[in-house]
Design an enzyme around this catalytic site. Structure first.
Site, PDB file in Angstrom:
ATOM      1  N   HIS A   1      21.493  31.892  13.998  1.00 26.23           N
ATOM      2  CA  HIS A   1      21.243  33.238  13.465  1.00 26.23           C
ATOM      3  C   HIS A   1      20.501  34.141  14.460  1.00 26.23           C
ATOM      4  O   HIS A   1      20.546  35.371  14.322  1.00 26.23           O
ATOM      5  CB  HIS A   1      20.428  33.171  12.177  1.00 26.23           C
TER       6      HIS A   1
ATOM      7  N   ASP B   1      28.214  24.996   9.718  1.00 26.49           N
ATOM      8  CA  ASP B   1      27.043  25.240   8.879  1.00 26.49           C
ATOM      9  C   ASP B   1      27.454  25.974   7.598  1.00 26.49           C
ATOM     10  O   ASP B   1      28.427  26.740   7.598  1.00 26.49           O
ATOM     11  CB  ASP B   1      26.046  26.095   9.656  1.00 26.49           C
TER      12      ASP B   1
ATOM     13  N   HIS C   1      25.988  28.415   6.300  1.00 23.19           N
ATOM     14  CA  HIS C   1      25.759  29.842   6.519  1.00 23.19           C
ATOM     15  C   HIS C   1      26.548  30.311   7.740  1.00 23.19           C
ATOM     16  O   HIS C   1      26.703  29.570   8.711  1.00 23.19           O
ATOM     17  CB  HIS C   1      24.269  30.123   6.759  1.00 23.19           C
TER      18      HIS C   1
ATOM     19  N   ASP D   1      24.195  21.716   5.737  1.00 19.95           N
ATOM     20  CA  ASP D   1      23.747  22.317   4.476  1.00 19.95           C
ATOM     21  C   ASP D   1      24.887  22.678   3.525  1.00 19.95           C
ATOM     22  O   ASP D   1      24.647  23.223   2.452  1.00 19.95           O
ATOM     23  CB  ASP D   1      22.857  23.530   4.728  1.00 19.95           C
TER      24      ASP D   1
END
Length: 335
Positions: A129, A166, A168, A255
């Protein structure tokens, strides 16, 4: 046959700590390492433990601005406040912890590029990120992007594929390489109203020379193993075969696991093991075996460590007693 594989780590990764209350746990890499040690993985002569180094400012500045690097150093010395709008706290030593994690990803990339190892893992990395001038989503420095820039600058790589699994979207990595055809960016992630970071829709395709080299596969909540593996086999694999990268860089965030408290996808360890197997096989077919694996999200520590350990076992090719290996799998797979 076991592939020559490195597990890169450093105890200083533990300085990448946002506090006991924070969902990001700095010891995930260590928990994974302990699981692998307990089943005897490192008794194989082809598998090595390699210590990371602390990336210096010159290395970090391959991606991040000097102003931002100095800001992180200042806030790290201060030891309180935030590095972003509220997700990423400033704690004492966070700069050093982040710099070691960058150094780990660069070390892993170097070990592959110089021919010492075919595969290298840095489960302390994968902080996708972070953007050039700001932290975001628990990510201080974007080690993925620094490692890619390092390979481009020091080893003249022209085609690098980044596969991000991931839960996200890897918005920072996407932004950094959005205009470039020298990287193929593929991200599979949950997408929906109000879900962080709000990017990663299928129409985000890159720009300029990079148009078509950004591929997003947005997933609805509770996407399961079969749907996910269909996307891997029908979209990711053909794209990688067509692109023929010199190296595959994989962000192996865990995740999206069904028990993760932050995401809301329904993958099991079956998927993580199978994805590792698919990408490993493909790396030997199209990239001379060059495969760099980084960590990422994962907010149920034991599940994350099991997913990562299984990924390491599949990619390294080490033979593990099936009864021992079975202990790493979920007891019930979701169909």
């Amino acid at each position: 046959m076991t592939c020559k594989t490195a597990f890169v780590y450093h105890e200083m990764y533990l300085k990448y700590d946002f506090g006991e209350w924070h969902p990001y746990k700095p010891y995930l890499w260590k928990l994974t390492l302990e699981k692998l040690k307990n089943i005897g993985v490192f008794n194989d002569p082809n598998i090595s433990l390699i210590e990371a180094f602390m990336a210096d400012e010159d290395l970090i500045s391959l991606v991040h601005t000097n102003d931002y690097i100095n800001f992180v150093k200042h806030m790290s010395n201060l030891g309180y406040g935030y590095l972003d709008y509220g997700d990423t706290p400033a704690t004492k030593g966070i700069y050093e912890g982040a710099a070691y994690r960058v150094g780990g990803s660069v070390m892993a990339a170097k070990l592959i590029a110089n021919g010492s190892y075919l595969h290298a893992f840095n489960f302390g990395g994968g902080l996708h990120h972070a953007k050039p001038s700001n932290a975001a989503g628990f990510c201080v420095f974007n080690d993925i992007a620094v490692a890619v820039r390092y390979l481009q600058k020091l080893y003249n790589y022209k085609r690098i594929a980044i596969v991000d699994i991931d839960g996200h979207h890897g918005d920072g990595t996407q932004e950094i390489f959005y205009n470039e055809a020298t990287t193929l960016k593929i991200s599979l992630h949950k997408y929906g109203y109000g879900f962080y970071p709000g990017t990663g829709w299928y129409n985000e395709l890159g720009a300029g020379e990079g148009y078509g080299y950004t591929v997003n596969i947005p997933l609805i909540g509770y996407t399961n193993d079969n749907t996910y593996l269909y996307a891997i086999n029908e979209v990711v694999v053909p794209l990688l075969i067509y692109y023929k990268p010199e190296i595959i860089v994989m962000q192996f965030g865990a995740d999206a696991h069904i028990n993760d408290p932050l995401v809301g996808l329904s993958l099991t360890t079956r998927t993580y093991s199978e994805v590792a197997k698919i990408i490993h096989k493909l790396s030997h077919e199209i990239s001379n075996g060059k495969l760099l694996i980084l960590g990422g999200g994962g907010y149920n520590p034991d599940d994350t460590a099991r997913c990562w350990a299984l990924g390491f076992i599949e990619i390294s090719g080490i033979k593990i007693d099936e009864k021992i290996k079975e202990t790493l799998y979920d007891k019930i797979d979701v169909e």
